[in-house]
Design an enzyme around this catalytic site. Structure first.
Site, PDB file in Angstrom:
ATOM      1  N   CYS A 260       0.837  -1.202   0.000  1.00  0.00           N
ATOM      2  CA  CYS A 260       0.000   0.000   0.000  1.00  0.00           C
ATOM      3  C   CYS A 260       0.873   1.253   0.000  1.00  0.00           C
ATOM      4  O   CYS A 260       1.567   1.520  -0.974  1.00  0.00           O
ATOM      5  CB  CYS A 260      -0.980  -0.028   1.162  1.00  0.00           C
ATOM      6  SG  CYS A 260      -2.383   1.109   0.910  1.00  0.00           S
TER       7      CYS A 260
ATOM      8  N   HIS B 105      -3.610  -5.302   1.036  1.00  0.00           N
ATOM      9  CA  HIS B 105      -3.409  -5.736   2.420  1.00  0.00           C
ATOM     10  C   HIS B 105      -3.945  -7.161   2.567  1.00  0.00           C
ATOM     11  O   HIS B 105      -4.852  -7.575   1.848  1.00  0.00           O
ATOM     12  CB  HIS B 105      -4.182  -4.833   3.390  1.00  0.00           C
ATOM     13  CG  HIS B 105      -3.691  -3.433   3.447  1.00  0.00           C
ATOM     14  ND1 HIS B 105      -2.473  -3.095   3.988  1.00  0.00           N
ATOM     15  CD2 HIS B 105      -4.275  -2.264   3.063  1.00  0.00           C
ATOM     16  CE1 HIS B 105      -2.323  -1.783   3.934  1.00  0.00           C
ATOM     17  NE2 HIS B 105      -3.392  -1.259   3.363  1.00  0.00           N
TER      18      HIS B 105
END
Length: 502
Positions: free
Chosen positions: A341, A425
């Site tokens: 991310c 994630h």
């Protein structure tokens, strides 16, 4: 049954999240249809529900403990800090803007009470019981007027309250008494009693203090929970590795092969969803530690740059500490680096940010052929796919839109040599993919490491949730807790004037 309970705490990190999860798991094992709830959460660890709503990871974990699907109803207000003084406000799973602490507590918070109560009421109409988690301490009297998560919601919904105290910190009796004494008579009437958390030693030595506490407060203690190492649950915030870990370095189960793998996670500012590395720590023979110095990367077989709520700030921090140069040297030497991310965005060529930091054009580390532009709309999805020949699932929470211009495809990102990047994630929780990735890391690192073929992250998590349920079942007065949930706080509880026990 149709009831509820608020689990408050004498302080932040007193154990409210684990107690709430433990009560949920204990109840569901009794055949009770139960749901967790937290009206307002402040956390950088969040999760995406199936309907695309962002909620705190602690509530997602508690939903798993309750064996129900998490929804935005379980955490209607989420605050994601961007600095010491401001946070992004996420309402019913969607971001609605940035507010300063003064602006939020000065008016916006009160207006959210209706939404919070509506969500709680909907849950209570669907489930047999709703176990609510408070935030911080209910005795934060400077914030009582705008409280929508502790006594504010307890009063509005007539919920009985159990106060959890961490005895490992010391001062638990004073904290219990002080918490009750600082509240108004109306709030005190809902404080049913206490729950001692993290006790080490012989409980009989504690009993005189518990008896005295009941005499001076008129409230009983519902249990003494023993200290347990390695309870791996998703906390709101706090630097640690779950399942097989402690604050700085995980406890290593014996490796299957001849070597262990050492993973260094850069402890960047505003680090978010660092729970991504929990699945690595759960692997036998993998050591995970959080680092903030360049020399700590020297012996690492894998460096992870995790997610962050401040991508540009993280870049500056990495450069100031010499970690950026150390990561670049690793990439040049063909040593594995993984960016997730915000960490993925850091590894790219450049960032255009007029949303998060408003810094405009910022040069990245240039290790991946990726250009990032921050969009006002936040991406909140639950993607799935295939990588390294294995099925993978994950979730995305980001404003940065990545344009990948080269390299080898890797999930939604790319790979160049031994540098990997993705917005996903939770991908390492997919067991087959995690093992395939670790084999790649071991090969590049020259390690004779063999991933354990039978490790199931989801099974380990279920074991941990069962342990939390066992703590409640074995060390709390569950009959009394059940009566509280069904009938509310007992009537006639005495009022304590501050500083004047009687």
């Amino acid at each position: 049954m149709s009831g509820g309970l608020l689990v408050a705490g004498t302080t932040s990190d007193a154990g409210k999240s684990v107690v709430t999860a433990g009560i949920c798991r204990w109840l569901v094992r009794q055949g009770v249809k139960v749901a967790p709830f937290k009206g307002q959460n402040m956390s950088l660890n969040s999760f995406v529900t199936r309907e695309g709503a962002e909620i705190g990871r602690a509530q997602a974990m508690q939903a798993q403990a309750a064996r129900v699907e998490p929804t935005a109803l379980m955490n209607p207000v989420l605050l994601k800090p961007g600095s010491d003084r401001s946070s992004q406000v996420v309402l019913m799973g969607k971001p609605v803007g940035e507010l300063s602490a003064r602006g939020y507590h000065g008016g916006r918070q009160e207006s959210l009470l209706g939404t919070v109560l509506e969500c709680l009421e909907e849950l209570r109409g669907t489930y047999d019981a709703v176990i609510c988690e408070g935030a911080g301490s209910p005795a934060e009297i400077n914030l009582r007027r705008t409280d929508i998560v502790n006594m504010g919601i307890a009063r509005a919904a007539r919920l009985p309250v159990v106060v959890v105290g961490d005895i490992d910190r010391g001062g638990v009796f004073a904290s219990f008494f002080g918490t009750v004494a600082l509240l108004s008579p109306e709030d005190q009437a809902l404080i049913a009693g206490f729950l001692v958390n993290k006790f080490r030693g012989d409980v009989s030595l504690l009993e005189p203090g518990l008896d005295m506490l009941q005499r001076i407060t008129g409230r009983r203690t519902f249990g003494v929970l023993p200290y347990r190492h390695g309870l791996g649950i998703d906390e709101e915030d706090g630097l640690r590795v779950s399942l097989r870990g402690s604050v700085r370095e995980s406890v290593v189960a014996p490796p299957v092969g001849e070597d262990v793998l050492r993973v260094a996670v850069c402890a960047i500012p505003l680090m978010s969803n660092f729970t991504d590395v929990d699945a690595l720590a759960a692997e036998p023979g993998v050591v995970v530690r959080f680092v903030d110095r360049a020399e700590e990367l020297v012996d690492a077989d894998l460096v992870v740059v995790p997610g962050t709520r401040g991508t540009v700030k993280a870049l500056e921090w990495l450069r100031e500490r010499g970690l950026a140069d150390a990561i670049a040297r690793r990439a040049a030497e063909g040593r594995p680096v993984l960016g997730i991310c915000g960490g993925f965005q850091v590894l790219g060529e450049h960032i255009e940010d007029e949303v998060e930091s408003r810094a405009g054009h910022v040069e990245g580390l240039g290790l991946l052929p990726v250009r990032v532009r921050f969009a006002k709309e936040k991406t909140l999805t639950r993607p799935s796919g295939t990588a390294l020949g294995e099925p993978v699932e994950g979730y995305e929470i980001h404003h940065g839109v990545a344009e990948v211009t080269g390299g080898e495809a890797f999930l939604d990102g790319c790979r160049v040599g031994e540098v990997w990047g993705t917005h996903w994630h939770g991908s390492l929780e997919s067991d087959g993919f995690r093992r395939a990735f670790l084999r790649e890391v071991a090969r590049a690192a020259g390690r004779r490491f063999v991933p354990a073929p039978g490790t199931s992250f989801s099974a380990l998590r279920e074991e941990q949730l069962d342990l939390l349920g066992d703590l409640i079942e074995e060390h709390a007065d569950t009959s009394a807790l059940l009566r509280l949930i069904e009938t509310g706080a007992p009537s006639g509880l005495p009022f304590l004037a501050p500083g004047a026990p009687s």
